[in-house]
Design an enzyme around this catalytic site. Structure first.
Site, PDB file in Angstrom:
ATOM      1  N   CYS A 221      -7.201   7.561 -38.663  1.00  9.23           N
ATOM      2  CA  CYS A 221      -7.674   7.937 -39.996  1.00  9.23           C
ATOM      3  C   CYS A 221      -8.801   7.052 -40.517  1.00  9.23           C
ATOM      4  O   CYS A 221      -9.453   7.410 -41.497  1.00  9.23           O
ATOM      5  CB  CYS A 221      -6.509   7.907 -40.981  1.00  9.23           C
ATOM      6  SG  CYS A 221      -5.144   9.004 -40.534  1.00  9.23           S
ATOM      7  N   HIS A 300      -9.914  -4.981 -36.600  1.00 14.04           N
ATOM      8  CA  HIS A 300      -9.146  -4.389 -35.497  1.00 14.04           C
ATOM      9  C   HIS A 300      -8.056  -5.362 -35.062  1.00 14.04           C
ATOM     10  O   HIS A 300      -8.342  -6.487 -34.660  1.00 14.04           O
ATOM     11  CB  HIS A 300     -10.085  -4.094 -34.320  1.00 14.04           C
ATOM     12  CG  HIS A 300      -9.602  -3.013 -33.415  1.00 14.04           C
ATOM     13  ND1 HIS A 300      -8.327  -2.987 -32.889  1.00 14.04           N
ATOM     14  CD2 HIS A 300     -10.221  -1.901 -32.937  1.00 14.04           C
ATOM     15  CE1 HIS A 300      -8.192  -1.914 -32.113  1.00 14.04           C
ATOM     16  NE2 HIS A 300      -9.321  -1.240 -32.141  1.00 14.04           N
ATOM     17  N   HIS A 384     -14.826   1.775 -58.751  1.00 20.56           N
ATOM     18  CA  HIS A 384     -13.984   2.879 -58.291  1.00 20.56           C
ATOM     19  C   HIS A 384     -13.374   2.519 -56.935  1.00 20.56           C
ATOM     20  O   HIS A 384     -13.974   1.773 -56.144  1.00 20.56           O
ATOM     21  CB  HIS A 384     -14.794   4.173 -58.164  1.00 20.56           C
ATOM     22  CG  HIS A 384     -15.545   4.545 -59.406  1.00 20.56           C
ATOM     23  ND1 HIS A 384     -14.936   5.115 -60.499  1.00 20.56           N
ATOM     24  CD2 HIS A 384     -16.866   4.412 -59.729  1.00 20.56           C
ATOM     25  CE1 HIS A 384     -15.839   5.327 -61.440  1.00 20.56           C
ATOM     26  NE2 HIS A 384     -17.009   4.903 -61.008  1.00 20.56           N
ATOM     27  N   HIS A 388      -7.385   5.436 -48.715  1.00 19.80           N
ATOM     28  CA  HIS A 388      -6.975   6.513 -47.808  1.00 19.80           C
ATOM     29  C   HIS A 388      -5.619   7.077 -48.208  1.00 19.80           C
ATOM     30  O   HIS A 388      -4.619   6.353 -48.295  1.00 19.80           O
ATOM     31  CB  HIS A 388      -6.921   5.988 -46.373  1.00 19.80           C
ATOM     32  CG  HIS A 388      -6.216   6.908 -45.428  1.00 19.80           C
ATOM     33  ND1 HIS A 388      -6.575   8.227 -45.267  1.00 19.80           N
ATOM     34  CD2 HIS A 388      -5.164   6.697 -44.595  1.00 19.80           C
ATOM     35  CE1 HIS A 388      -5.784   8.789 -44.378  1.00 19.80           C
ATOM     36  NE2 HIS A 388      -4.916   7.877 -43.952  1.00 19.80           N
ATOM     37  N   HIS A 417      -1.976  14.879 -53.444  1.00 23.40           N
ATOM     38  CA  HIS A 417      -1.236  15.984 -54.041  1.00 23.40           C
ATOM     39  C   HIS A 417      -1.905  17.323 -53.739  1.00 23.40           C
ATOM     40  O   HIS A 417      -1.236  18.297 -53.381  1.00 23.40           O
ATOM     41  CB  HIS A 417      -1.139  15.781 -55.552  1.00 23.40           C
ATOM     42  CG  HIS A 417      -0.369  16.843 -56.262  1.00 23.40           C
ATOM     43  ND1 HIS A 417      -0.953  18.006 -56.738  1.00 23.40           N
ATOM     44  CD2 HIS A 417       0.952  16.932 -56.587  1.00 23.40           C
ATOM     45  CE1 HIS A 417      -0.041  18.756 -57.312  1.00 23.40           C
ATOM     46  NE2 HIS A 417       1.118  18.127 -57.247  1.00 23.40           N
ATOM     47  N   ASN A 421      -2.712  14.648 -46.488  1.00 21.92           N
ATOM     48  CA  ASN A 421      -3.403  13.667 -45.651  1.00 21.92           C
ATOM     49  C   ASN A 421      -4.330  14.420 -44.701  1.00 21.92           C
ATOM     50  O   ASN A 421      -3.884  15.011 -43.724  1.00 21.92           O
ATOM     51  CB  ASN A 421      -2.382  12.838 -44.871  1.00 21.92           C
ATOM     52  CG  ASN A 421      -3.036  11.775 -43.997  1.00 21.92           C
ATOM     53  OD1 ASN A 421      -4.247  11.747 -43.823  1.00 21.92           O
ATOM     54  ND2 ASN A 421      -2.223  10.897 -43.425  1.00 21.92           N
TER      55      ASN A 421
END
Length: 489
Positions: A221, A300, A384, A388, A417, A421
């Protein structure tokens, strides 16, 4: 997997500057010598030429050495100076209404397939109730059939629908001609057909033959930011061109029909989505661009075995394939976040926050003092936040750890909502939400942060170049007036 290396790029620039200096040293030094001589001649008569020559004779070596250092320094600075990367616009795909999956529909559909025992059905029901997903998320066409038909052809059909839908919208809004694209980067984690997804786009839009095309797979993702970082590096090398980045996850073949609990969670959370970005290094595009890329920081933790396996594609005892989620996922994500913000913090935080963080770090590490780790106030650096939307627990954890206000995680919660995902594209649905609410003002900075398999935590920082308005046919266009909504605990 890391396919870019900023240090390598910088060393390459230094080497280019060094070669340029050495190859042109005589010319670069001889030209200023002529200029100096001309200036002296213009200010003296012929009787003083002998004095000029004596002056230059004794100072020639000094002039050459000083000028060589100046030229080398300026050359290195020019070649290593990064060029601005502008986000001209982006588009998020909004699927057709008939693909919506209300929660009760999902449960009834799962029951009718006959694939799950009662324990698995109850487990999925509990996950859905706590997930933060609403009744208007989307599933691919093949998942609406009974039984589901996750074929290769159906996966290709989903890929074509979401990718071409997002790109058509992007091209329409930016008036971009496909032939003008010089760089194409596509990321999709679990679906990697041959020819690749990037090749499908080249074929569909008849992109030019010398396009720099890349297809990133298996990166989870957080791959959307990886793709942006790769495009950024390419735009430093290939001047006066456009880069298109497309982030998606094709979930048709990722439907799990077994009964292993850790492999059922993706069924409940992942939904259809796609985002397409237009990046530019053309100075003329600054006027119309929405944002400028300020930083891209990637972390990573794949060297650690637990982190490496916490999101793992595997087969269960019956040979059915899906992504397995480890119980210690949130702990690993927390460690990845700490590592990432340790690198990001010095780049974005005010000096007072950096000093406080450094002071507590020294007390804890050097003096072994029982001092609570200081969490910098990132609200002082960003206007802002696009966290994720991997799940409700992810948003809750970052809201708590970063000490954010409910309004600052609103975009993430509402995206989860409304769309679920959608993997690497969720952060773009969140940015689209902020725009649709009219909250993005010129000079505002937004932090996009995403987690992915491997295990990775990646951050991107953007600065708004204008008071940003939502682009036509945006993902929230038909429903923004309904949000925010109350999400049950």
């Amino acid at each position: 997997m890391s396919i870019t290396n900023d240090q390598g790029v910088n060393l390459k620039h230094v080497k280019l500057g060094y070669n340029y200096l050495i190859n042109n040293l005589f010319t670069l030094c001889f030209v200023p010598l002529i200029i100096v001589t001309s200036v002296h001649l213009s200010q003296t008569d012929l009787n003083d030429l002998h004095h000029v020559w004596l002056h230059l004779k004794f100072n020639l070596i000094t002039i050459l050495i000083c000028f060589a250092f100046i030229v080398f320094g300026l050359t290195r600075y020019i070649l290593t100076q990064s060029h601005p990367v502008y986000l001209v616009d982006f588009a998020c795909f909004r699927p057709a209404d008939h693909l919506k999956v209300p929660l009760h529909y999902f449960m009834e559909h799962s029951r009718l397939t006959g694939d799950f025992d009662e324990s698995s059905l109850e487990f999925q029901r509990k996950i859905l109730m706590r997930s933060g997903l609403g009744d208007e998320t989307y599933a691919p066409e093949a998942m609406h059939l009974i039984p589901p038909r996750p074929s290769l052809a159906a996966a290709r059909a989903e890929a074509e629908e979401v990718m071409f839908g997002a790109l058509d919208n992007l091209f329409q809004n930016t008036k971009l001609k496909p032939k003008d694209i010089g760089i194409l980067v596509v990321n999709c984690s679990v679906f990697s057909p041959t020819p690749s997804l990037s090749a499908m786009i080249v074929n569909k839009y008849k992109l030019r033959g010398n396009i720099k095309s890349f297809n990133l797979g298996g990166m989870g993702c957080s791959a959307g930011i990886t793709a942006v970082d790769l495009a950024k590096d390419l735009l430093q090398v290939h001047r006066n061109t456009y880069a298109v980045v497309l982030s998606t996850e094709i979930i048709t073949q990722n439907w799990y029909s077994g009964n292993k609990k850790s492999m059922l969670i993706p069924n409940c959370l992942f939904r259809v989505g796609c985002a397409a970005l237009l990046l530019s290094n053309k100075s003329v595009d600054r006027r119309r661009a929405k944002y400028r890329l300020v930083h891209a920081v990637r972390t990573h933790l794949g060297a650690d075995d637990k982190a490496f396996r916490c999101l793992y594609q595997e087969q269960d005892e019956a040979g059915k394939t899906s992504i397995s989620l480890s119980k210690n996922l949130m702990d690993i994500a927390g460690n990845a976040l700490k590592t990432n913000i340790t690198s990001l913090g010095p780049l974005v935080l005010p000096i007072n926050e950096q000093l406080l963080f450094f002071a507590t770090l020294v007390m804890r590490k050097l003096f072994k003092a029982d001092v609570k780790a200081y969490i910098p106030d990132f609200k002082l650096a960003f206007d802002h936040f696009c966290i994720h939307a991997g799940g409700r627990a992810v948003i809750d954890e970052l809201e708590k750890n970063l000490q954010l206000l409910p309004c600052q995680v609103e975009a993430s919660r509402m995206t989860l909502h409304r769309f679920g995902n959608t993997s690497s594209s969720t952060i773009w649905y969140e940015l689209a939400y902020i725009e649709a609410k009219g909250r993005m003002r010129r000079g505002n900075k937004v932090w996009q942060i995403a987690f992915g398999s491997g295990f990775k935590c990646n951050s991107a920082v953007w600065e708004a170049l204008q008071n940003v308005k939502p682009s036509p046919n945006g993902p929230w266009e038909d429903c923004i007036h309904k949000y925010p909504v109350e999400i049950p605990l």
